[in-house]
Design an enzyme around this catalytic site. Structure first.
Site, PDB file in Angstrom:
ATOM      1  N   ASN A 197       0.845  -1.190   0.000  1.00 18.45           N
ATOM      2  CA  ASN A 197       0.000   0.000   0.000  1.00 18.45           C
ATOM      3  C   ASN A 197       0.886   1.247   0.000  1.00 18.45           C
ATOM      4  OD1 ASN A 197       0.631  -0.809   2.704  1.00 18.45           O
ATOM      5  ND2 ASN A 197      -1.024   0.427   3.533  1.00 18.45           N
ATOM      6  N   CYS A 246      -4.085   0.535  -2.607  1.00 23.94           N
ATOM      7  CA  CYS A 246      -3.960  -0.705  -1.836  1.00 23.94           C
ATOM      8  C   CYS A 246      -2.865  -1.598  -2.422  1.00 23.94           C
ATOM      9  CB  CYS A 246      -5.269  -1.469  -1.865  1.00 23.94           C
ATOM     10  SG  CYS A 246      -6.588  -0.731  -0.902  1.00 23.94           S
ATOM     11  N   GLU A 288      -2.895  -4.780  -3.071  1.00 21.40           N
ATOM     12  CA  GLU A 288      -3.355  -5.706  -4.114  1.00 21.40           C
ATOM     13  C   GLU A 288      -3.357  -5.025  -5.477  1.00 21.40           C
ATOM     14  OE1 GLU A 288      -4.700  -4.918  -1.221  1.00 21.40           O
ATOM     15  OE2 GLU A 288      -6.217  -6.365  -0.604  1.00 21.40           O
ATOM     16  N   CYS A 334     -10.081  -5.304   0.811  1.00 20.45           N
ATOM     17  CA  CYS A 334     -11.202  -4.362   0.905  1.00 20.45           C
ATOM     18  C   CYS A 334     -12.176  -4.612  -0.245  1.00 20.45           C
ATOM     19  CB  CYS A 334     -10.694  -2.918   0.888  1.00 20.45           C
ATOM     20  SG  CYS A 334     -10.186  -2.335  -0.743  1.00 20.45           S
ATOM     21  N   CYS A 336     -10.784  -3.869  -3.731  1.00 17.97           N
ATOM     22  CA  CYS A 336      -9.805  -4.872  -4.186  1.00 17.97           C
ATOM     23  C   CYS A 336     -10.501  -6.183  -4.542  1.00 17.97           C
ATOM     24  CB  CYS A 336      -8.727  -5.081  -3.133  1.00 17.97           C
ATOM     25  SG  CYS A 336      -7.587  -3.669  -3.061  1.00 17.97           S
TER      26      CYS A 336
END
Ligand code: THU
Length: 120
Positions: A42, A53, A55, A82, A85
């Site tokens: 992140n 983020c 990912e 989240c 994501c």
């Protein structure tokens, strides 16, 4: 590479997270079908909503190297993904998402994380 090893790669990557505002360091590691592992962290910003983020950084790095949806076997994450994501993981049609949640290693398919997801 096992899912646990993939999450360990994500944990190692998380040390490079740039999270001075939340101090919540996240790492992600994408295992491509050709065996390569692409990591992400992140990256926060003083204008908070502009942070990204882990990912999405990993998936974007894979995209920049020519990877396309369907070419990622698994993604390991140091935290539960989240909602945004989860939409990205659905778009990239990864087989499995492995992540740590309340001390446990969970392995889920994208459609388990985001049922009936939006598609075009
Ligand atoms: N974060 C991620 O990197 N991935 C997620 O799926 C959940 C949240 C980051 C965003 C922000 O930098 C920090 O965690 C706290 O929300």
């Amino acid at each position: 590479m096992t899912d646990r090893e993939l999450v360990q790669a994500a944990e190692a990557a998380s040390r490079n997270a740039y999270a001075p505002y939340s101090e919540f360091m996240v790492g992600a590691a994408a295992l491509l079908r050709d065996g390569r592992v692409v990591t992400g962290v992140n990256v926060e910003n003083a204008a908070y909503p502009l942070g990204v983020c882990a990912e999405r950084v990993a998936l974007s790095r894979a995209a920049a190297e020519g990877t396309r949806p369907g070419e990622i076997e698994a993604v390991g994450i140091t935290a539960s993904p989240c909602g945004g994501c989860r939409q990205w993981l659905a778009e990239w049609a990864v087989d499995r998402v492995a992540f740590l949640h309340e001390g446990e290693l969970l392995v889920r398919r994208p459609d388990e994380l985001l049922p009936d997801s939006f598609v075009l």
